[in-house]
Scaffold this active site. Structure first.
Site, mmCIF file in Angstrom:
data_model
loop_
_atom_site.group_PDB
_atom_site.id
_atom_site.type_symbol
_atom_site.label_atom_id
_atom_site.label_comp_id
_atom_site.label_asym_id
_atom_site.label_seq_id
_atom_site.Cartn_x
_atom_site.Cartn_y
_atom_site.Cartn_z
ATOM 1 N N ASN A 14 0.807 -1.227 0.000
ATOM 2 C CA ASN A 14 0.000 0.000 0.000
ATOM 3 C C ASN A 14 0.839 1.276 0.000
ATOM 4 O OD1 ASN A 14 0.812 -0.609 2.573
ATOM 5 N ND2 ASN A 14 -1.055 0.115 3.543
ATOM 6 N N GLU A 20 4.422 -4.695 12.023
ATOM 7 C CA GLU A 20 3.409 -3.682 11.694
ATOM 8 C C GLU A 20 2.315 -4.400 10.919
ATOM 9 O OE1 GLU A 20 3.217 -0.820 12.771
ATOM 10 O OE2 GLU A 20 5.220 -0.174 13.346
ATOM 11 N N CYS A 66 -3.503 0.495 6.659
ATOM 12 C CA CYS A 66 -3.623 -0.417 7.804
ATOM 13 C C CYS A 66 -4.351 0.211 8.987
ATOM 14 C CB CYS A 66 -2.242 -0.854 8.233
ATOM 15 S SG CYS A 66 -1.160 0.549 8.493
ATOM 16 N N GLU A 87 7.528 2.248 14.629
ATOM 17 C CA GLU A 87 8.271 2.918 13.571
ATOM 18 C C GLU A 87 8.180 4.409 13.818
ATOM 19 O OE1 GLU A 87 6.645 0.894 9.905
ATOM 20 O OE2 GLU A 87 8.668 0.071 9.919
#
Ligand code: NAD
Length: 487
Positions: A153, A250, A284, A461
């Site tokens: 994505n 993630e 997400c 992150e």
């Protein structure tokens, strides 16, 4: 083929090919056109990439953080200079409209190089621990060879979000993009070399779910950072555990976005639309369970429909286009099957649900879709759809909505729209998620930590926090007097 790279992989500072690998076709989702043909990495390519990363890392780690950071900051400048070209490539790779990629993809990657390059001189310091006469100190040391595995994505952003903290902390990286979007990461690798990164420190190998394990199981790999789905996360975590490798996960989500009846309606609707339709819903952290307090339900839905029906769908290269196709036919079909489930399980289709009529028949388009009267048990309220499908659920009061929002295995993100300051903070305090927003949604600037809880993963992150996940502490005790031994 209009986006064919020089070769499939980028290893030790140059493009490398091995035609023995399985063919990966890169398809432009807006038209179905094959824009590049690449090969998945063979075991020999994986070995070559990891050997290069292992060889180059010690010398890089011995440089000062300031010197490493300078190279990353130069890479950020080059990315910004080439924003148009990189954004067009990202649009070809993903089908996301140029209107988005030009502001959100290479630029957020560049932010990451600039941010980590800038904080490196101060963020990698250790501690001095006084112990009376003796003392101790800690050093933050790199892990070694890190593997990054990306989803489709945000291909360029993910390549940078993993690469920047890994590199600035003194590690090397082997990055595997998603097989759906193989092109962007190769450009990032090229740009890093142009910015002065020594060869072998940032390598890109192509491949799919059968290539990933070759990287994750490799004995010379110290860490794996994955962006992907929960089922993939479980497999990668298990494989990494066998070698006791560090991991960052993630993963996916089914995040709640709660709209109280005192919220600014236009902002709440705008937040819900951004959190469901941006990147054609392939984000997400999307707030895909939109809980709306009953008193404002009708006005919320009426205005949401009006604004959703005005979304401009079309050619992603046209700057006026606001919504592009899904990344692949497989993903489009998956989303349509969820839309059918929504209808058959009794959700009310407010708008969308079909194929737009002004686009190429070969494109993988879906209309932005809104379901109302969704209940907690419905499949569309429980599973991650990863497409432009918003589920609107009703609620009566705060305690009820918090309990329902938390009744999921996922814990990536959550959002609250309300004018009541104390309620906003009380509710986010109770929501089980890693990244939360009050009166906005889905903003992820590089300065703030990003990541999930529960089945959505762990590790963070972005922000200085990410450096902790690419380093480990070395503690040194210094004796200043004679050793007192009882024997
Ligand atoms: P995916 O899990 O199918 O694949 C992700 C990556 O893992 C791909 O590169 C794939 O080739 C690789 N892979 C698959 N099986 C593997 C294995 N056994 N070992 C090693 N690598 C393997 O995910 P996707 O369909 O590419 O992306 C969509 C998913 O990613 C969604 O669930 C979405 O929520 C999640 N996502 C999460 C974040 C986040 O930051 N939390 C960001 C973007 C996407």
């Amino acid at each position: 083929m209009r986006a064919q790279p020089k070769a499939s992989h980028f290893i030790d500072g140059e493009y490398v090919e091995d035609a023995a690998g399985t063919v990966i076709e890169s398809i432009y989702p807006a038209t179905g056109e094959v824009i590049a043909r690449l090969y998945a990495a063979t075991p020999a390519i994986v070995e070559k990439a990891i050997a290069a990363a292992k060889r180059a890392q010690p010398e890089w780690a011995a440089m000062s953080p300031t010197a490493r950071g300078r190279i990353l900051k130069r890479a950020a400048e080059i990315m910004r200079e080439r924003n148009r070209e990189l954004s067009e490539l990202e649009t070809l790779d993903t089908g996301k409209p140029i209107q988005e990629t030009i502001v959100a993809d290479p630029t957020s990657g560049a932010d990451s190089f600039e941010f980590f390059g800038g904080i490196a001189p101060a963020a990698l310091n250790g501690d001095y621990i006084p112990l009376g006469g003796d003392f101790a100190y800690t050093k933050r040391v790199p892990l070694g060879v890190c593997v990054g595995i990306g989803a489709w994505n945000y291909p360029q952003q993910i390549a940078c979000w993993k690469g920047a903290p890994a590199l600035v902390a003194g590690n090397s990286m082997v990055f595997k993009p998603s097989e759906n979007t193989p092109l962007g990461a190769l450009k990032i690798a090229e740009i890093l070399i142009e910015a002065g990164l020594p060869k072998g420190l940032y390598n890109v190998v192509q491949g799919d779910r059968s290539t990933g394990p070759l990287l994750v199981n490799h004995p010379d790999v110290a860490k794996v950072s994955l962006t992907g789905s929960v089922p993939t996360g479980r497999k990668v975590y298990e494989a990494a555990a066998a070698g006791l490798r560090h991991v960052t996960m993630e993963l996916g989500g089914k995040s709640p976005l709660i709209v109280f009846d005192d919220a600014d309606l236009e902002s709440a609707i705008g937040g819900a639309m951004l959190g469901n339709f941006y990147s054609t819903g392939q984000v997400c952290s999307n707030g895909t369970r939109v809980f709306v307090q009953k008193k404002i339900k009708q006005s919320f839905l009426a205005r949401l429909k009006e604004r959703t029906d005005a979304i401009v769908i079309g050619d992603p290269m046209d700057e006026a286009t606001q919504l592009g196709p899904m990344v692949s036919t497989a993903q489009r079909d998956k989303v349509f099957s969820y839309i059918e489930k929504g209808k058959s399980e009794g959700a009310r289709l407010v708008t969308g649900g079909g194929i737009p009529n002004n686009v190429s028949a070969e494109g993988t388009y879906i209309q932005p879709t809104v379901f109302a009267d969704v209940t907690d048990e419905m499949t569309i309220a429980r599973e991650e759809i990863f497409g432009p499908v918003m589920c609107v659920l009703d609620f009566d009061d705060e305690a009820e909505v918090v309990a329902r929002a938390n009744a999921t295995e996922f814990g990536l993100s959550a959002g609250v729209f309300t004018a009541d300051l104390t309620r906003a903070h009380r509710v986010v305090d109770r929501l089980e998620a890693g990244t939360l927003w009050i009166n906005t949604y889905n903003l992820c600037p590089i300065e703030i930590p990003f990541g999930g809880s529960k089945q959505s993963g762990f590790g963070r992150e972005n922000s200085a926090e990410a450096l902790k996940h690419y380093t480990e502490l070395k503690t040194v005790y210094v004796g200043m007097g004679p050793v007192e031994a009882p024997y």
